[in-house]
Each structure stands twice: as structure tokens, then as C-alpha cells.
Write a protein that holds these residues in place. Sequence first.
Motif, short mmCIF file in Angstrom:
data_model
loop_
_atom_site.label_atom_id
_atom_site.label_comp_id
_atom_site.label_asym_id
_atom_site.label_seq_id
_atom_site.Cartn_x
_atom_site.Cartn_y
_atom_site.Cartn_z
N MET A 297 0.83 -1.21 0.00
CA MET A 297 0.00 0.00 0.00
C MET A 297 0.85 1.25 0.00
O MET A 297 1.85 1.33 0.69
N TYR A 298 0.42 2.22 -0.79
CA TYR A 298 1.14 3.48 -0.92
C TYR A 298 0.18 4.64 -0.69
O TYR A 298 -0.97 4.58 -1.09
N ILE A 299 0.69 5.67 -0.04
CA ILE A 299 -0.05 6.92 0.08
C ILE A 299 0.70 7.97 -0.71
O ILE A 299 1.93 7.98 -0.72
N GLU A 300 -0.03 8.85 -1.38
CA GLU A 300 0.61 9.86 -2.21
C GLU A 300 1.66 10.64 -1.41
O GLU A 300 1.41 11.06 -0.30
N SER A 301 2.84 10.78 -1.99
CA SER A 301 3.97 11.50 -1.40
C SER A 301 4.55 10.78 -0.17
O SER A 301 5.33 11.37 0.57
N ASP A 302 4.15 9.55 0.08
CA ASP A 302 4.69 8.80 1.21
C ASP A 302 5.46 7.61 0.65
O ASP A 302 4.90 6.73 0.03
N GLU B 143 -10.14 8.17 3.50
CA GLU B 143 -8.95 8.55 2.74
C GLU B 143 -8.79 7.65 1.51
O GLU B 143 -9.11 6.47 1.54
N ARG B 144 -8.28 8.23 0.45
CA ARG B 144 -8.04 7.49 -0.79
C ARG B 144 -6.59 7.06 -0.84
O ARG B 144 -5.68 7.85 -0.58
N ILE B 145 -6.35 5.79 -1.17
CA ILE B 145 -5.00 5.26 -1.28
C ILE B 145 -4.92 4.35 -2.49
O ILE B 145 -5.93 3.99 -3.09
N SER B 146 -3.69 4.00 -2.84
CA SER B 146 -3.45 3.03 -3.92
C SER B 146 -2.94 1.74 -3.31
O SER B 146 -2.15 1.77 -2.37
N ILE B 147 -3.40 0.61 -3.83
CA ILE B 147 -2.98 -0.69 -3.34
C ILE B 147 -2.44 -1.50 -4.51
O ILE B 147 -3.05 -1.57 -5.58
N GLU C 17 -0.22 -15.14 -5.19
CA GLU C 17 0.75 -16.23 -5.35
C GLU C 17 1.28 -16.39 -6.76
O GLU C 17 2.24 -17.10 -6.97
N ASN C 18 0.70 -15.74 -7.76
CA ASN C 18 1.31 -15.75 -9.08
C ASN C 18 0.93 -14.48 -9.82
O ASN C 18 0.01 -13.78 -9.46
N THR C 19 1.68 -14.16 -10.87
CA THR C 19 1.52 -12.88 -11.54
C THR C 19 0.21 -12.76 -12.30
O THR C 19 -0.19 -11.66 -12.64
N GLU C 20 -0.48 -13.85 -12.54
CA GLU C 20 -1.77 -13.77 -13.22
C GLU C 20 -2.77 -12.98 -12.39
O GLU C 20 -3.69 -12.37 -12.91
N HIS C 21 -2.62 -13.02 -11.07
CA HIS C 21 -3.57 -12.38 -10.18
C HIS C 21 -3.09 -11.03 -9.68
O HIS C 21 -3.76 -10.40 -8.86
N HIS C 22 -1.96 -10.58 -10.14
CA HIS C 22 -1.44 -9.29 -9.71
C HIS C 22 -2.30 -8.16 -10.25
O HIS C 22 -2.74 -8.18 -11.39
N PHE C 23 -2.59 -7.17 -9.39
CA PHE C 23 -3.33 -6.02 -9.88
C PHE C 23 -3.06 -4.80 -9.02
O PHE C 23 -2.57 -4.88 -7.90
N VAL C 24 -3.38 -3.63 -9.59
CA VAL C 24 -3.25 -2.35 -8.90
C VAL C 24 -4.64 -1.72 -8.84
O VAL C 24 -5.40 -1.77 -9.81
N ALA C 25 -4.99 -1.15 -7.68
CA ALA C 25 -6.31 -0.55 -7.53
C ALA C 25 -6.21 0.73 -6.72
O ALA C 25 -5.40 0.84 -5.81
N GLY C 26 -7.05 1.68 -7.07
CA GLY C 26 -7.22 2.87 -6.26
C GLY C 26 -8.58 2.82 -5.61
O GLY C 26 -9.52 2.22 -6.14
N GLY C 27 -8.69 3.41 -4.44
CA GLY C 27 -9.98 3.36 -3.78
C GLY C 27 -10.02 4.12 -2.48
O GLY C 27 -9.14 4.92 -2.17
N GLU C 28 -11.04 3.82 -1.68
CA GLU C 28 -11.30 4.57 -0.46
C GLU C 28 -11.38 3.62 0.73
O GLU C 28 -11.97 2.54 0.64
#
Length: 254
Positions: free
Chosen positions: A167-172, A201-205, A210-221
Amino acid sequence: MEDVWYYVEAGERKGPVELTVINEMMEKSTLGDDDYVWRKGFENWTKIKDVDELQHVEEVMEEEVTVTADNLALKELTTSENKIFIKIGADRGGQEVEYGPYTLDIIIQLYKQNRINSKTLVFVRGLEDWAFLGDFKDFAEVFEEVPPPIEEVDRRKNNRKPFIARMYIESDKKVYVGVCRDISIGGMQVLVDQIPAEKGERISINVHPENTEHHFVAGGEVVRLLDGGQGFSFRFTELNEDAKEAIQKYLDEV
């Protein structure tokens, strides 16, 4: 903009953007080592892994050195911070459910109350996979009894790796690592030892299962904080088609 960059996404040239945008896309894994970028001064399009000034982002994303339960002592885990996740169900022949994070003191209490046992699966940051509690090298010292042997058939049955989120927060630049559960196209819960955001608060995750087929990036609240400070519920508001497909593939296999 004096320092403008271009990048390739899905075979198309995108830009111009500032360097901070490239950094953010790398942090969210929207851009990876083998993606191409270009700015004034480059002779040609260049892979990110070959651009020196972009390597600091990768350093932020590095995990701790991978360890295994047989060379990790439970007593090495601090008792003042919540760091231990557990998965029960497989140890009792039931449905698997993740809980935590817990301190070592709480893990000991749960064991004494027979709520967990040596076959309970455990995960701490740095482990590559779930590990049996009984496999930790100081199990006998911590619980004052010798663990029963764990059969190979049990080991083969419990090979699904934790559904990990960074998990990442903007500018963090700090990386927070949690275990996902109750995931759907609409959102999920994240168990984490330090909640990186407040409700609303809105963050990016960035999710690495367990494998790259299921890897994903999401933004949300963040829509709810779980009781006891053990995590939060996260509603997706930015989920592209690739992410939806990755989640659906995971759900179809569970």
C-alpha cells in the motif's frame, strides 16, 4: 516542464509527464522494469531497469530478505507490535480464514486456549509463504512442548500463498504490507500491522498474490477500520479491466 518524460503503455507512446508521474506509476507497478521510457538526452527508448535515475523507486519497493520458519525464531518477533498473521481452518479441517495481525504474546495465549495449534498457518513479513507454527525453530521453547510431526500430505494441501497487498499513500515513500481477505470486484479487507490511512482517505494498493496472473493495482477509499486496529475495508474506485480480470481469475480458483 523542463524535465519531461514519455513512456510506452499497451504499445502506445504516452506523455509528456513529469518525473514524479513516472515514479508514482512505478510505485503502483503500472510501469515495470521492462517498460520503455524516453526523455531529452536519450539516444533511444530505454528500459526502466537501465535508467539510473529511476532505480531509487525500486529500492523503496524491496522486501525484507526472505526467510523460512525453520531459520526464524518466534522470539525474534517483537511483542510490542502487531506483526503475526494466522490462517485457521486447515488445521482443523474447516474453511480457511485469515486473522491478525497479532503480537507474539497473543499467539501464545491463543495456543494455550487451544484456539490455534502447531498446524496453524502463520505469516510474518519476510516469509515467502505461510508456515506451520510448529516449524518455527524455537516452538518448543516458546510453547513449552514439542510439536507433533507434520505429515507431508498436510504440507501439500496448504500451499496457497498469502494474498499480499503493498500500500502506498501519495507522497509517502513508506511501504505498508498487509494480507487481503474477502476480496471481490467491489473491494476487500486488508489485515495490516499499521493502518496507513484514515476512514474516507483514498490510497493506492498494489496486490501481489501467489502468481503474476492475479497481480493487480487498484485505487480506492478506506470505508471502515476493523476492530482492534487490525486493518480496514477498502472499496475500489479505480479498477481497470486487467485488474477486474485478475480478481475474477482468483475468485474462480478459490
